[in-house]
Motif scaffolding. Structure first.
Motif, PDB file in Angstrom:
ATOM      1  N   VAL A  42     -29.423  15.464   7.431  1.00 47.03           N
ATOM      2  CA  VAL A  42     -28.734  14.637   6.421  1.00 47.03           C
ATOM      3  C   VAL A  42     -29.703  13.648   5.793  1.00 47.03           C
ATOM      4  O   VAL A  42     -29.680  13.438   4.570  1.00 47.03           O
ATOM      5  CB  VAL A  42     -27.513  13.929   7.037  1.00 47.03           C
ATOM      6  CG1 VAL A  42     -26.985  12.845   6.114  1.00 47.03           C
ATOM      7  CG2 VAL A  42     -26.417  14.930   7.351  1.00 47.03           C
ATOM      8  N   TYR A  45     -31.987  15.650   3.458  1.00 46.27           N
ATOM      9  CA  TYR A  45     -31.204  16.137   2.325  1.00 46.27           C
ATOM     10  C   TYR A  45     -30.947  15.004   1.337  1.00 46.27           C
ATOM     11  O   TYR A  45     -31.095  15.177   0.130  1.00 46.27           O
ATOM     12  CB  TYR A  45     -29.883  16.729   2.808  1.00 46.27           C
ATOM     13  CG  TYR A  45     -29.094  17.416   1.726  1.00 46.27           C
ATOM     14  CD1 TYR A  45     -29.277  18.758   1.466  1.00 46.27           C
ATOM     15  CD2 TYR A  45     -28.167  16.722   0.963  1.00 46.27           C
ATOM     16  CE1 TYR A  45     -28.560  19.400   0.469  1.00 46.27           C
ATOM     17  CE2 TYR A  45     -27.452  17.339  -0.040  1.00 46.27           C
ATOM     18  CZ  TYR A  45     -27.648  18.680  -0.278  1.00 46.27           C
ATOM     19  OH  TYR A  45     -26.943  19.307  -1.273  1.00 46.27           O
ATOM     20  N   TYR A  46     -30.589  13.844   1.855  1.00 44.80           N
ATOM     21  CA  TYR A  46     -30.306  12.712   0.980  1.00 44.80           C
ATOM     22  C   TYR A  46     -31.562  12.241   0.262  1.00 44.80           C
ATOM     23  O   TYR A  46     -31.516  11.899  -0.920  1.00 44.80           O
ATOM     24  CB  TYR A  46     -29.694  11.556   1.772  1.00 44.80           C
ATOM     25  CG  TYR A  46     -29.321  10.394   0.892  1.00 44.80           C
ATOM     26  CD1 TYR A  46     -28.202  10.452   0.080  1.00 44.80           C
ATOM     27  CD2 TYR A  46     -30.098   9.245   0.861  1.00 44.80           C
ATOM     28  CE1 TYR A  46     -27.863   9.394  -0.742  1.00 44.80           C
ATOM     29  CE2 TYR A  46     -29.772   8.181   0.049  1.00 44.80           C
ATOM     30  CZ  TYR A  46     -28.649   8.261  -0.754  1.00 44.80           C
ATOM     31  OH  TYR A  46     -28.328   7.218  -1.571  1.00 44.80           O
ATOM     32  N   ARG A  47     -32.687  12.228   0.955  1.00 41.63           N
ATOM     33  CA  ARG A  47     -33.939  11.811   0.301  1.00 41.63           C
ATOM     34  C   ARG A  47     -34.344  12.774  -0.811  1.00 41.63           C
ATOM     35  O   ARG A  47     -34.905  12.356  -1.820  1.00 41.63           O
ATOM     36  CB  ARG A  47     -35.058  11.711   1.320  1.00 41.63           C
ATOM     37  CG  ARG A  47     -34.951  10.496   2.179  1.00 41.63           C
ATOM     38  CD  ARG A  47     -36.165  10.347   3.041  1.00 41.63           C
ATOM     39  NE  ARG A  47     -36.033   9.161   3.861  1.00 41.63           N
ATOM     40  CZ  ARG A  47     -36.921   8.796   4.747  1.00 41.63           C
ATOM     41  NH1 ARG A  47     -38.007   9.526   4.939  1.00 41.63           N
ATOM     42  NH2 ARG A  47     -36.742   7.710   5.459  1.00 41.63           N
ATOM     43  N   LYS A  49     -32.185  15.037  -2.551  1.00 40.35           N
ATOM     44  CA  LYS A  49     -31.195  15.193  -3.616  1.00 40.35           C
ATOM     45  C   LYS A  49     -30.638  13.877  -4.143  1.00 40.35           C
ATOM     46  O   LYS A  49     -30.013  13.862  -5.198  1.00 40.35           O
ATOM     47  CB  LYS A  49     -30.022  16.051  -3.119  1.00 40.35           C
ATOM     48  CG  LYS A  49     -30.414  17.413  -2.620  1.00 40.35           C
ATOM     49  CD  LYS A  49     -30.713  18.338  -3.741  1.00 40.35           C
ATOM     50  CE  LYS A  49     -30.975  19.728  -3.156  1.00 40.35           C
ATOM     51  NZ  LYS A  49     -31.186  20.724  -4.154  1.00 40.35           N
ATOM     52  N   GLN A  50     -30.792  12.792  -3.422  1.00 35.80           N
ATOM     53  CA  GLN A  50     -30.257  11.481  -3.768  1.00 35.80           C
ATOM     54  C   GLN A  50     -28.731  11.444  -3.837  1.00 35.80           C
ATOM     55  O   GLN A  50     -28.160  10.549  -4.444  1.00 35.80           O
ATOM     56  CB  GLN A  50     -30.856  10.979  -5.089  1.00 35.80           C
ATOM     57  CG  GLN A  50     -32.341  10.752  -5.054  1.00 35.80           C
ATOM     58  CD  GLN A  50     -32.737   9.684  -4.050  1.00 35.80           C
ATOM     59  OE1 GLN A  50     -32.095   8.654  -3.959  1.00 35.80           O
ATOM     60  NE2 GLN A  50     -33.772   9.964  -3.281  1.00 35.80           N
ATOM     61  N   GLU A  51     -28.083  12.428  -3.259  1.00 34.46           N
ATOM     62  CA  GLU A  51     -26.635  12.441  -3.147  1.00 34.46           C
ATOM     63  C   GLU A  51     -26.252  13.380  -2.003  1.00 34.46           C
ATOM     64  O   GLU A  51     -27.025  14.248  -1.621  1.00 34.46           O
ATOM     65  CB  GLU A  51     -25.961  12.909  -4.438  1.00 34.46           C
ATOM     66  CG  GLU A  51     -26.241  14.354  -4.788  1.00 34.46           C
ATOM     67  CD  GLU A  51     -25.479  14.812  -6.013  1.00 34.46           C
ATOM     68  OE1 GLU A  51     -24.443  14.232  -6.342  1.00 34.46           O
ATOM     69  OE2 GLU A  51     -25.945  15.762  -6.646  1.00 34.46           O
ATOM     70  N   LEU A  52     -25.061  13.189  -1.479  1.00 34.45           N
ATOM     71  CA  LEU A  52     -24.590  14.043  -0.400  1.00 34.45           C
ATOM     72  C   LEU A  52     -23.344  14.790  -0.864  1.00 34.45           C
ATOM     73  O   LEU A  52     -22.306  14.188  -1.096  1.00 34.45           O
ATOM     74  CB  LEU A  52     -24.238  13.230   0.841  1.00 34.45           C
ATOM     75  CG  LEU A  52     -25.397  12.657   1.635  1.00 34.45           C
ATOM     76  CD1 LEU A  52     -24.890  11.799   2.772  1.00 34.45           C
ATOM     77  CD2 LEU A  52     -26.287  13.749   2.150  1.00 34.45           C
ATOM     78  N   VAL A  57     -23.990  20.232   2.425  1.00 33.52           N
ATOM     79  CA  VAL A  57     -24.694  19.698   3.589  1.00 33.52           C
ATOM     80  C   VAL A  57     -24.220  20.406   4.849  1.00 33.52           C
ATOM     81  O   VAL A  57     -25.035  20.845   5.673  1.00 33.52           O
ATOM     82  CB  VAL A  57     -24.485  18.176   3.705  1.00 33.52           C
ATOM     83  CG1 VAL A  57     -24.990  17.653   5.039  1.00 33.52           C
ATOM     84  CG2 VAL A  57     -25.187  17.458   2.572  1.00 33.52           C
TER      85      VAL A  57
END
Length: 89
Positions: A42, A45-47, A49-52, A57
């Motif tokens: 997580v 992934y957040y770093r 895409k800058q969104e979750l 995910v």
């Protein structure tokens, strides 16, 4: 759908292979490993895409678990066979 069921089956298979090799249950460590992999995934992934997007995910996390536990399954099978051969000698 099939990979979802297979992931659960592989996780349980890894648990029972560990149980047969070392005669101890490490299920809590398996769940801890799944949690840590999820946490790290997580964060990465957040770093990136800058969104979750929770659905993406979870799907990607489940596929990573499938891959990691498949590798663990293969490794433990060969390790168990090798251990039995050494014990028989």
């Amino acid at each position: 759908m099939t990979i979802d069921v297979m992931t659960i089956m592989i996780i349980l298979s890894v648990h029972f292979i560990i149980l047969s090799i070392w005669k101890e249950s490490y299920l809590s460590y398996i769940f801890l490993c799944i949690f840590v992999v999820g946490f790290i995934f997580v964060i990465f992934y957040y770093r990136k895409k800058q969104e979750l997007v929770i659905r993406k995910v979870l799907r990607s996390f489940w596929r990573i678990n499938f891959f990691l536990f498949s590798l663990a399954y293969i490794f433990l099978i060969f390790f168990g066979i090798g251990k039995k051969i050494v014990e028989a000698i």
